[in-house]
Scaffold this motif. Structure first.
Motif, short mmCIF file in Angstrom:
data_model
loop_
_atom_site.label_atom_id
_atom_site.label_comp_id
_atom_site.label_asym_id
_atom_site.label_seq_id
_atom_site.Cartn_x
_atom_site.Cartn_y
_atom_site.Cartn_z
N CYS A 160 0.80 -1.23 0.00
CA CYS A 160 0.00 0.00 0.00
C CYS A 160 0.83 1.27 0.00
O CYS A 160 0.53 2.17 0.73
CB CYS A 160 -0.93 -0.03 1.20
N GLN A 161 1.87 1.35 -0.77
CA GLN A 161 2.58 2.60 -0.85
C GLN A 161 2.90 2.95 -2.29
O GLN A 161 2.63 2.17 -3.21
CB GLN A 161 3.85 2.56 0.02
N TRP A 162 3.47 4.10 -2.49
CA TRP A 162 3.54 4.67 -3.82
C TRP A 162 4.89 4.48 -4.50
O TRP A 162 4.96 4.38 -5.72
CB TRP A 162 3.27 6.17 -3.75
N PHE A 163 5.98 4.48 -3.76
CA PHE A 163 7.30 4.56 -4.37
C PHE A 163 8.12 3.31 -4.09
O PHE A 163 7.80 2.53 -3.21
CB PHE A 163 8.04 5.81 -3.85
N TRP A 164 9.21 3.17 -4.82
CA TRP A 164 9.97 1.92 -4.77
C TRP A 164 10.61 1.66 -3.42
O TRP A 164 10.94 0.52 -3.11
CB TRP A 164 11.06 1.91 -5.85
N THR A 165 10.78 2.72 -2.64
CA THR A 165 11.35 2.46 -1.31
C THR A 165 10.46 1.53 -0.51
O THR A 165 10.93 0.76 0.32
CB THR A 165 11.56 3.78 -0.55
N PHE A 202 10.78 -2.84 -11.01
CA PHE A 202 11.66 -2.28 -9.99
C PHE A 202 13.11 -2.32 -10.45
O PHE A 202 13.85 -1.34 -10.36
CB PHE A 202 11.46 -3.07 -8.69
N TRP A 203 13.51 -3.46 -10.97
CA TRP A 203 14.91 -3.62 -11.41
C TRP A 203 15.21 -2.73 -12.61
O TRP A 203 16.27 -2.14 -12.70
CB TRP A 203 15.17 -5.09 -11.74
N ILE A 204 14.27 -2.65 -13.53
CA ILE A 204 14.48 -1.81 -14.71
C ILE A 204 14.56 -0.34 -14.33
O ILE A 204 15.42 0.40 -14.85
CB ILE A 204 13.34 -2.05 -15.73
N ASP A 205 13.72 0.11 -13.42
CA ASP A 205 13.75 1.51 -13.02
C ASP A 205 15.05 1.88 -12.31
O ASP A 205 15.54 3.00 -12.44
CB ASP A 205 12.57 1.82 -12.08
N ILE A 206 15.62 0.92 -11.58
CA ILE A 206 16.84 1.22 -10.83
C ILE A 206 18.06 1.19 -11.73
O ILE A 206 18.87 2.12 -11.75
CB ILE A 206 17.00 0.22 -9.66
N GLY A 209 18.27 -3.64 -22.79
CA GLY A 209 19.68 -3.74 -22.45
C GLY A 209 19.89 -4.77 -21.38
O GLY A 209 19.20 -4.76 -20.37
N ASP A 210 20.84 -5.63 -21.59
CA ASP A 210 21.10 -6.69 -20.62
C ASP A 210 21.76 -6.13 -19.36
O ASP A 210 22.64 -5.25 -19.43
CB ASP A 210 22.02 -7.75 -21.24
N CYS A 211 21.35 -6.65 -18.23
CA CYS A 211 21.95 -6.23 -16.96
C CYS A 211 23.30 -6.90 -16.79
O CYS A 211 23.47 -8.09 -17.11
CB CYS A 211 21.04 -6.61 -15.80
N PHE A 217 24.97 -1.23 -4.85
CA PHE A 217 25.61 -0.19 -5.63
C PHE A 217 24.66 0.94 -5.99
O PHE A 217 25.05 1.89 -6.64
CB PHE A 217 26.20 -0.79 -6.93
N TRP A 218 23.40 0.80 -5.57
CA TRP A 218 22.44 1.88 -5.87
C TRP A 218 22.52 2.94 -4.78
O TRP A 218 22.20 2.72 -3.63
CB TRP A 218 21.03 1.29 -5.96
N THR A 219 22.95 4.12 -5.16
CA THR A 219 23.22 5.19 -4.17
C THR A 219 22.12 6.23 -4.11
O THR A 219 22.18 7.12 -3.27
CB THR A 219 24.55 5.89 -4.52
N ASN A 220 21.13 6.15 -5.00
CA ASN A 220 20.08 7.17 -4.96
C ASN A 220 19.25 7.09 -3.69
O ASN A 220 18.70 8.07 -3.22
CB ASN A 220 19.16 7.01 -6.17
N PHE A 221 19.16 5.92 -3.15
CA PHE A 221 18.38 5.76 -1.91
C PHE A 221 18.94 4.59 -1.13
O PHE A 221 19.34 3.58 -1.71
CB PHE A 221 16.90 5.54 -2.23
#
Length: 809
Positions: free
Chosen positions: A6-11, A302-306, A320-322, A330-334
Motif C-alpha cells: 500500500c505505498q507509492w514509491f519503490w522504497t 523495480f529492477w528496470i527503473d533502478i 539492455g542486458d543487466c 551499488f544503488w546510491t540514490n536511496f
C-alpha cells in the motif's frame, strides 16, 4: 498468506522484499514448520476503496474473479493476511474479512481505533503503541519554552486521535493551540492535492497570520506534499516544524522525490523510531539477482527503473542486458540497505503467524494418527486463540506480542539540515525514552540544532511574553490560558518564579523588595533614644525637667515672700513636683519596651497627671475660699483655715488609683509586635491591654481637667493682684486643648509615631501648666522684686480686706 502492499514509491518495495525474505528464512528453518513450506500471495492495494475491496474478494475466492462465498482452491486457502501501513486499508477490508473470521495482522503504526476488539475482533497489530511520541512532543515544547503552537494533522482516524490526545496533554501542561488544521486524507499520489483545502489555507493566511512560530505536523507523505502546495502559494515558511509521525520513511521519500519543498522544513525537528535490524536481510538484498523473481511484474519493473536494464525471461521488452554483478548495494540514490521500521514489523508479523501455525500443527498431530498427519487442514478462524496468546522473542532479542501491554518506547530526535541546495540530511540531536507517562526522559544537545534561517537563536513561540519574577499572570477574558497580561504583585506579596499564577504573601516577619521577587527580613524598630525623634523628645523632657527643678528651687528660696505665700506655698510645691514627674514619665515611652515599662508608662502617666490636675483644682478652690472668707460667716473661714481644699488631691488621686488597680488586675498592658503598620518594619509597641480601662483613665482625667477649668473660669473676675485664677484658667485651657487634639491625631498615626504623639502631648500639656501658672510669678520674683512686698501693695491702694486674704492663704 497474503501481503497487501500500500505505498507509492519503490522504497516501499522493500516491505515486500522483507516479506519474501522472511518466508524463505522460515522455510529453511528445520525446527519451524518442518516438512511444510510456507507459501504466499501478494496483492497490491491501490489508493481506491473499490480496488482494495476487489483484491480482497480475489483473495477470498482464490482466483482472478471476485465471487463471494466461493473458493475452488480449498487446498491453498490463505489462513492469515499481513496488511500494510495505512489503517484505512484495514478498516476498508475489515468487515469483509470478519465474515470469514480471517486473521488480519497489521505491520503499520499502532492505531488505537484498530484496537477496538468489538469492531475489529480478528485484527492484530504488530507494532507497539506509539502514543509516547506525544509525550516526547510535550517534553520538547517544555524544553524550549514553546507554549503557543499550531497543529496540522491528517484527517484520517489516526490523525484525529493524535490531535485529541495531543490537545489533552497540552492542556495539562498549560500549552495552548493557536489553531488546528486537518489535512486532507491522502492515500495515493494523485489524491493528495485538495483544492478546497488550498482555498481554506489561502483564506486563513491572508486574514489571520498566526504569531505561533512552532507548527506540529502529524500525517503521511501526502500531508507533506499538500503543505508543499500551500507553501508555494501562501508562504507558510519560517516556522519550526515538529513532525510527530515517528516513522521516518516519509522523510526518505521527500529526499528522493520532493527535495524542492524541503526549504520549508529546514530546521525541522522530528521523532524517529530507533533503528532495528533483521539478521541476514542486508545480505539478502545485496545478493538479490534480477532473475530471482522473474515472474513478479513489480520486481521486473523495480529492477528496470533502478538499473535501466532487463534480464532474460523478463516480462518487459529488452532494453539492455543487466551486467552480471548488478546489485542493490551499488544503488546510491536511496539507502535500501537500512532496515525500515515497517520491514522490521513485517518480519515479526510473519514469524508470529508461523509460530502460531507451528503450535497448531503440533496440537493437531498429537490427537491424530500418524497416517493422517500429512492431511491436516488449518482454517483461518482456528488461529485466533493462538494469536491472542502469541508471544515470542525474535532474533534481535525483542519481546513480541499482540496484547496491549505498554512497551518501552525509544525515539531518536532528528534535525533536518540543509547541506547544499540539493543535499539534505537528518542529524540526530537527542533521544527520548518513555516507559510510562510518569517515567520519561529526554537528552538533547541544543548546540547542534540548526534552526530555520529566520531565527538567529533559539526561537520563541508564546502568545504573551513571560511574566518576570515579581509579576503574576492575569488571564484575559475570552483568550486561551497562554494569552495573559502581567501585573506587579500587590503590596506584601512576591513571586520568585517566571509566569507565576499568583503572588505569595511574604511571611509576617518579612517584606517584599521593590522588585517584588523575594522578601527581606523586617527591621525591628521602636522609639529609641538614639533616633532623631528620640533625642529631640528626651532633650525636651530633660530641659523642662531642669526648668521645673529651677522653679521649685526658686519657690523654696523665696517661700517667705508675699507672692509665694499668696499662692499657697504647699500646693505650689506639690504642683511643681507633679509637673516634674510628668516630664520625667515621658522618658518611660522612649526606648525598647519591656513588660515593666509598658505597665509603668501608662500607670505613672495617669497618676502624676491626676495629681497635677487635682492640685490645680485645689489651688482654684483655695482662691475662691480666700475671697469668700472676707464676708461674714464662719463656715467658709473654717474651710479656708482648716485646709479642706487640700483634701481634693488625695481624694481625686485615690479614685484614679482604684481605676488603675482594676486595669492592672484584669487586662494589664503588654508587649506586642506590630507587623502591619509599617511594611518594612517590625514595631515593638506596648499594647494597652484593656482599651476600656485605658479610656476610663483618660476620661476620668479629662473630667477632672474640665472641672478644674470650669472652676477657674468662674473665678477669673476676682481681684487679680496676686490672684492666679486667670492663670489657672488659661493653663487648664491649654491642657484641655492639647489632650482634645491628642485623640484624633493619636488614632490617625501608626507605629512608633503613636508613641511620639503621646510623648509630645505629655510634654506640651506639662509645659503649659508650668508656663501658664509659674511664669508670671517667676517674672515678679526675678525681674520685678519691687512688687513682691506688702508696702507696694499698700501704695497701690488695695483694700485691707484683700491683704487679709493673703494672710489666710
Amino acid at each position: 498468506m497474503v501481503l497487501f502492499h500500500c505505498q507509492w514509491f519503490w522504497t516501499h518495495y522493500t516491505y515486500m522484499l522483507s516479506f519474501l525474505f522472511t518466508i524463505e528464512e522460515i522455510n529453511r528453518n528445520p525446527h519451524l514448520l518442518p516438512n511444510i513450506s510456507l507459501g504466499s500471495d501478494i496483492y497490491n492495494a491501490f489508493p481506491s476503496e473499490q480496488n482494495t475491496m476487489e483484491n480482497a474478494l480475489f483473495l477470498l475466492s482464490g482466483g482472478n474473479q471476485g465471487f463471494s462465498n466461493y473458493n475452488c482452491q480449498t487446498q491453498n486457502q490463505s489462513v492469515a493476511i499481513i496488511v500494510g501501513t495505512a489503517s484505512d486499508y484495514s478498516v476498508q477490508i475489515g468487515s469483509l474479512l470478519e465474515l470469514y473470521k480471517m486473521p488480519q495482522v497489521t505491520y503499520g503504526p499502532f492505531d488505537p481505533v484498530l484496537s477496538d476488539k468489538e469492531q475489529f475482533p480478528s485484527l492484530y497489530q504488530m507494532a507497539p503503541k506509539d502514543g509516547p511520541v506525544i509525550y516526547g512532543i510535550i517534553w520538547l515544547l517544555l524544553h524550549f519554552g514553546w507554549t503557543w503552537v499550531a497543529v496540522f494533522a491528517s484527517s484520517d482516524m489516526k490523525g484525529m486521535q493524535f490531535l485529541q490526545d495531543l490537545k489533552d496533554e497540552m492542556l495539562k501542561k498549560d500549552i495552548c493551540v493557536a489553531f488546528t488544521k486537518t489535512l486532507p486524507a491522502a492515500t495515493g499520489l494523485y489524491s493528495i492535492i485538495d483544492t478546497h483545502f488550498v482555498i481554506q489555507m489561502q483564506f486563513h493566511y491572508s486574514n489571520a497570520v498566526s504569531s505561533a512560530n512552532v507548527y506540529i505536523l502529524f500525517g503521511d507523505l501526502g500531508s507533506f506534499v499538500t503543505l508543499h502546495f500551500v507553501e508555494g502559494f501562501y508562504l507558510i515558511s519560517g516556522k519550526v516544524w515538529i513532525v510527530g509521525n515517528p516513522y521516518s520513511a516519509q522523510w526518505k521519500l521527500v529526499f528522493s522525490y520532493f527535495s524542492k519543498m524541503l526549504h520549508s522544513f529546514h530546521g525541522s525537528l522530528s521523532f524517529a523510531n530507533k533503528k532495528k535490524t533483521i539478521p541476514g536481510f542486508k545480505q539478502f538484498l545485496e545478493t538479490l539477482k534480477p532473475y530471482q523473481y522473474a515472474g513478479d511484474f513489480y520486481f521486473t519493473k523495480f529492477w528496470i527503473d533502478i538499473f535501466e536494464c532487463s534480464f532474460a525471461g523478463s516480462l518487459c521488452d529488452k532494453i539492455g542486458d543487466c551486467p552480471p554483478n548488478s546489485s542493490l548495494k551499488f544503488w546510491t540514490n536511496f539507502d535500501m540497505m537500512t532496515t525500515s521500521y515497517f520491514s522490521y514489523f513485517i518480519y515479526n508479523a510473519v514469524h508470529a503467524v508461523a509460530q502460531v501455525l507451528h503450535k497448531m500443527l503440533l496440537e493437531k498431530i498429537e490427537v491424530r494418527s500418524p497416517e493422517d498427519a500429512d492431511h491436516v487442514i488449518l482454517l483461518p478462524w482456528q488461529l485466533h486463540p493462538f494469536l491472542r496468546k502469541s508471544q515470542f522473542t525474535n532474533s534481535e532479542g525483542d519481546y513480541m506480542s499482540f496484547d496491549d501491554k505498554k512497551h518501552m518506547a525509544q525515539y531518536d530526535i532528528l534535525n533536518l539540515v540543509k547541506i547544499s541546495n540539493v543535499s539534505w540530511m537528518l542529524v540526530k540531536i537527542g533521544e527520548f525514552v518513555s516507559q510510562s507517562p510518569d517515567n520519561q526522559g529526554m537528552a538533547i544537545n541544543n548546540e547542534t540544532i540548526k534552526w530555520p534561517a529566520t531565527f538567529k537563536k533559539t526561537p520563541q513561540s508564546v502568545c504573551s511574553q513571560s511574566c518576570a519574577p515579581g509579576f503574576w499572570k492575569i488571564p484575559q477574558e475570552g483568550q486561551p490560558a497562554c494569552c495573559f497580561m502581567c501585573d506587579l504583585c500587590p503590596d506584601g506579596h512576591y513571586s520568585n518564579q517566571t509566569n507565576a499564577q499568583q503572588c505569595t504573601p511574604c511571611p509576617a516577619q518579612k517584606y517584599p523588595n521593590s522588585e517584588k521577587n523575594h522578601c527581606h527580613p523586617k527591621i525591628v524598630t521602636f522609639l529609641a533614644f538614639e533616633d532623631s525623634l528620640g533625642i529631640t523628645l528626651t532633650s525636651t523632657a530633660l530641659f523642662f525637667s531642669v526648668v521645673t527643678v529651677a522653679v521649685l528651687r526658686l519657690f523654696l528660696k523665696h517661700q517667705d515672700t508675699p507672692i509665694v505665700k499668696a499662692n499657697n506655698w504647699a500646693l505650689s510645691i506639690i504642683l511643681l513636683i507633679s509637673i516634674l514627674l510628668c516630664f520625667l514619665c515621658s522618658l518611660l515611652f522612649i526606648g525598647r519596651p519591656c513588660t515593666a515599662t509598658c505597665i509603668l508608662r501608662q500607670v505613672t502617666f495617669a497618676l502624676v497627671f491626676t495629681v497635677a490636675v487635682s492640685t490645680v483644682l485645689a489651688k482654684t478652690i483655695t482662691v475662691i475660699l480666700a475671697f469668700k472668707a472676707t464676708k461674714p460667716g464662719r463656715t467658709v473661714r473654717w474651710l479656708l483655715v482648716s485646709g479642706a481644699s487640700n483634701s481634693v488631691i488625695p481624694i481625686c488621686s485615690l479614685i484614679q488609683v482604684i481605676v488603675c488597680a482594676i486595669w492592672l488586675g484584669t487586662f494589664p498592658p503588654f508587649i506586642e509586635t506590630d507587623l502591619h503598620s509599617e511594611p518594612r518594619n517590625l514595631i515593638i509597641v506596648c499594647n494597652k491591654g484593656s482599651v476600656i480601662a485605658f479610656y476610663c483613665v483618660l476620661g476620668y482625667l479629662g473630667i477632672l481637667a474640665l472641672g478644674s477649668f470650669t472652676v477657674a473660669f468662674l473665678a477669673r473676675n476676682l481681684p487679680d493682684t496676686f490672684n492666679e485664677a486667670k492663670f489657672l484658667t488659661f493653663s487648664m485651657l491649654v491642657f484641655c486643648s492639647v489632650w482634645v487634639t491628642f485623640l484624633p491625631v493619636y488614632h490617625s498615626t501608626k507605629g512608633k509615631f503613636m508613641v511620639v504623639v503621646e510623648v509630645f502631648s505629655i510634654l506640651a500639656s506639662s509645659a503649659g501648666l508650668l508656663g501658664c501658672i509659674f511664669a508670671p510669678k517667676c517674672y515678679i520674683i526675678l525681674i520685678r522684686p519691687d512688687k513682691n512686698f506688702f508696702k507696694s501693695l499698700k501704695n497701690r491702694g488695695i483694700r485691707h480686706s484683700e491683704i487679709s486674704t493673703y494672710k489666710y492663704q
